[in-house]
Design a protein around this motif. Structure first.
Motif, PDB file in Angstrom:
ATOM      1  N   TYR A  28      -1.555   7.476   4.372  1.00 41.28           N
ATOM      2  CA  TYR A  28      -0.514   7.421   5.092  1.00 41.28           C
ATOM      3  C   TYR A  28       0.887   7.906   4.322  1.00 41.28           C
ATOM      4  N   ARG A  29       0.828   7.704   3.203  1.00 44.31           N
ATOM      5  CA  ARG A  29       1.829   8.423   2.152  1.00 44.31           C
ATOM      6  C   ARG A  29       1.805   9.853   2.056  1.00 44.31           C
ATOM      7  N   LYS A  30       0.352  10.383   2.003  1.00 44.71           N
ATOM      8  CA  LYS A  30       0.481  11.831   1.977  1.00 44.71           C
ATOM      9  C   LYS A  30       0.740  12.462   3.254  1.00 44.71           C
ATOM     10  N   ALA A  31       0.577  11.712   4.473  1.00 46.14           N
ATOM     11  CA  ALA A  31       0.974  12.462   5.920  1.00 46.14           C
ATOM     12  C   ALA A  31       2.653  12.344   5.839  1.00 46.14           C
ATOM     13  N   LEU A  32       3.030  11.299   5.223  1.00 45.04           N
ATOM     14  CA  LEU A  32       4.463  11.301   5.278  1.00 45.04           C
ATOM     15  C   LEU A  32       5.306  12.401   4.512  1.00 45.04           C
ATOM     16  N   GLN A  33       4.493  12.628   3.405  1.00 46.30           N
ATOM     17  CA  GLN A  33       5.078  13.584   2.484  1.00 46.30           C
ATOM     18  C   GLN A  33       5.035  15.032   3.285  1.00 46.30           C
ATOM     19  N   ARG A  34       4.057  15.434   4.125  1.00 48.67           N
ATOM     20  CA  ARG A  34       4.021  16.452   4.736  1.00 48.67           C
ATOM     21  C   ARG A  34       4.841  16.463   6.137  1.00 48.67           C
ATOM     22  N   ALA A  35       5.175  15.293   6.633  1.00 46.38           N
ATOM     23  CA  ALA A  35       5.794  15.096   7.912  1.00 46.38           C
ATOM     24  C   ALA A  35       6.617  13.939   7.698  1.00 46.38           C
ATOM     25  N   PRO A  36       7.715  13.888   7.173  1.00 42.40           N
ATOM     26  CA  PRO A  36       8.576  12.714   6.619  1.00 42.40           C
ATOM     27  C   PRO A  36       8.872  12.038   8.246  1.00 42.40           C
ATOM     28  N   GLY A  37       9.137  12.561   9.429  1.00 43.18           N
ATOM     29  CA  GLY A  37       9.447  12.010  10.667  1.00 43.18           C
ATOM     30  C   GLY A  37       8.432  11.592  11.249  1.00 43.18           C
ATOM     31  N   PHE A  38       7.289  11.371  10.867  1.00 44.76           N
ATOM     32  CA  PHE A  38       5.832  11.099  11.534  1.00 44.76           C
ATOM     33  C   PHE A  38       5.916   9.698  11.874  1.00 44.76           C
ATOM     34  N   TRP A  39       6.418   9.226  12.825  1.00 46.20           N
ATOM     35  CA  TRP A  39       6.558   8.006  13.304  1.00 46.20           C
ATOM     36  C   TRP A  39       5.473   6.831  13.006  1.00 46.20           C
ATOM     37  N   ASP A  40       4.398   7.484  13.711  1.00 43.18           N
ATOM     38  CA  ASP A  40       3.278   6.681  13.802  1.00 43.18           C
ATOM     39  C   ASP A  40       2.437   6.449  12.381  1.00 43.18           C
ATOM     40  N   ALA A  41       2.777   7.396  11.628  1.00 41.26           N
ATOM     41  CA  ALA A  41       2.122   7.222  10.223  1.00 41.26           C
ATOM     42  C   ALA A  41       3.070   6.087   9.449  1.00 41.26           C
ATOM     43  N   LYS A  42       4.403   6.050   9.901  1.00 38.03           N
ATOM     44  CA  LYS A  42       5.268   5.291   9.110  1.00 38.03           C
ATOM     45  C   LYS A  42       4.804   3.861   9.838  1.00 38.03           C
ATOM     46  N   TYR A  43       4.712   3.661  11.012  1.00 40.56           N
ATOM     47  CA  TYR A  43       4.255   2.389  11.362  1.00 40.56           C
ATOM     48  C   TYR A  43       2.966   1.851  10.835  1.00 40.56           C
ATOM     49  N   ASN A  44       1.839   2.802  10.908  1.00 40.32           N
ATOM     50  CA  ASN A  44       0.935   2.170  10.207  1.00 40.32           C
ATOM     51  C   ASN A  44       0.627   2.030   8.764  1.00 40.32           C
ATOM     52  N   PHE A  45       1.601   2.641   8.165  1.00 45.47           N
ATOM     53  CA  PHE A  45       1.688   2.598   6.613  1.00 45.47           C
ATOM     54  C   PHE A  45       2.540   1.108   6.368  1.00 45.47           C
ATOM     55  N   ASP A  46       3.507   0.737   7.253  1.00 43.11           N
ATOM     56  CA  ASP A  46       4.079  -0.718   7.272  1.00 43.11           C
ATOM     57  C   ASP A  46       3.044  -1.598   7.516  1.00 43.11           C
ATOM     58  N   VAL A  47       1.938  -1.436   8.465  1.00 42.12           N
ATOM     59  CA  VAL A  47       1.049  -2.596   8.880  1.00 42.12           C
ATOM     60  C   VAL A  47       0.065  -2.762   7.558  1.00 42.12           C
ATOM     61  N   ALA A  48      -0.482  -1.388   7.188  1.00 43.40           N
ATOM     62  CA  ALA A  48      -1.252  -1.418   6.097  1.00 43.40           C
ATOM     63  C   ALA A  48      -0.592  -2.101   4.784  1.00 43.40           C
ATOM     64  N   SER A  49       0.621  -2.070   4.431  1.00 38.70           N
ATOM     65  CA  SER A  49       1.500  -2.673   3.551  1.00 38.70           C
ATOM     66  C   SER A  49       1.505  -4.079   3.790  1.00 38.70           C
ATOM     67  N   ARG A  50       1.686  -4.363   4.812  1.00 32.77           N
ATOM     68  CA  ARG A  50       1.857  -5.939   5.166  1.00 32.77           C
ATOM     69  C   ARG A  50       0.545  -6.557   4.730  1.00 32.77           C
ATOM     70  N   LEU A  51      -0.571  -5.719   5.332  1.00 32.97           N
ATOM     71  CA  LEU A  51      -1.842  -6.373   5.044  1.00 32.97           C
ATOM     72  C   LEU A  51      -2.053  -6.563   3.427  1.00 32.97           C
ATOM     73  N   MET A  52      -1.787  -5.559   2.627  1.00 27.06           N
ATOM     74  CA  MET A  52      -2.298  -5.659   1.341  1.00 27.06           C
ATOM     75  C   MET A  52      -1.075  -5.076   0.550  1.00 27.06           C
ATOM     76  N   ARG A  53      -0.373  -6.084  -0.102  1.00 31.18           N
ATOM     77  CA  ARG A  53       0.720  -5.990  -0.882  1.00 31.18           C
ATOM     78  C   ARG A  53       0.447  -5.197  -2.288  1.00 31.18           C
ATOM     79  N   ASP A  54       1.681  -4.307  -2.508  1.00 31.04           N
ATOM     80  CA  ASP A  54       1.382  -3.544  -3.939  1.00 31.04           C
ATOM     81  C   ASP A  54       1.829  -4.482  -4.797  1.00 31.04           C
ATOM     82  N   TYR A  55       0.973  -5.167  -5.753  1.00 33.55           N
ATOM     83  CA  TYR A  55       1.460  -5.854  -6.741  1.00 33.55           C
ATOM     84  C   TYR A  55       1.345  -5.198  -8.297  1.00 33.55           C
TER      85      TYR A  55
END
Length: 195
Positions: free
Chosen positions: A138-165
């Motif tokens: 999802y991060r790589k998708a957002l690097q190529r298309a920063p306005g890709f809303w679906d990728a932003k949303y799914n990245f947020d879901v994945a980030s809430r599911l598994m936090r980066d410690y």
């Protein structure tokens, strides 16, 4: 002797003849070029339709980005993540940011679905791997298309599911050095102070 009106009509015809031949040659060449492009587009659309219908078609790494994306979607429907990653890398090398971002988004979605399935099966260790891979894509998708809303949303879901410690380096057995600048907590609670 020819009347003056007849002479004027003959002069353009004499000059028109070579111009007409050149125009006809250009039109014939353009027709051939357009026919070739139409044939390629028809073959590309047929291959994409076959992949969507579930027919396995081999695709070269230097194929058109649209065909690479269709092959990637075909592979991800069959959970062939490694082959899909190879195609995602090929898409990343193209100049089509929209299709490269879409490919990373599809790969992230497939990995996130696998992570959800592993969570439901209580295999949390392997689930974490797939969720982190999904976040990376999802991060790589957002690097190529920063306005890709679906990728932003799914990245947020994945980030809430598994936090980066933060990564803690253990050097001395059970001791872990405490550096207040690097430690943060995700524990729920009311913060102290003003809002």
């Amino acid at each position: 002797m020819n009347p003056p009106g007849k002479r004027i009509g003959q002069i353009p015809r004499a000059r028109l003849s070579p111009l007409l031949a050149v125009a006809l040659a250009v039109a014939a060449f353009a027709t051939l070029v357009f026919a070739r492009e139409w044939s390629r587009a028809t073959a590309l659309n047929r291959d994409i339709a076959d992949l969507r219908a579930g027919k396995d078609i081999k695709v070269e790494p230097n194929a058109r980005p649209e065909l690479l994306l269709a092959r990637m979607a075909f592979l991800l429907q069959r959970d062939e993540f490694d082959a899909a990653r190879v195609i995602a890398a090929a898409l990343d090398r193209t100049d089509r940011d929209d299709l490269a971002a879409r490919g990373r988004y599809l790969l992230g979605n497939a990995q996130l679905r696998r992570g959800f399935a592993l969570i439901q099966a209580a295999d949390l260790e392997n689930a974490g791997i797939f969720v982190n891979l999904a976040k990376r894509d999802y991060r790589k998708a957002l690097q190529r298309a920063p306005g890709f809303w679906d990728a932003k949303y799914n990245f947020d879901v994945a980030s809430r599911l598994m936090r980066d410690y933060p990564n803690f380096a253990q050097e001395n057995g059970d001791e872990m050095p405490a550096d207040p600048k690097k430690i943060w907590t995700d524990l729920p609670g009311a913060p102290q102070g003003l809002p």
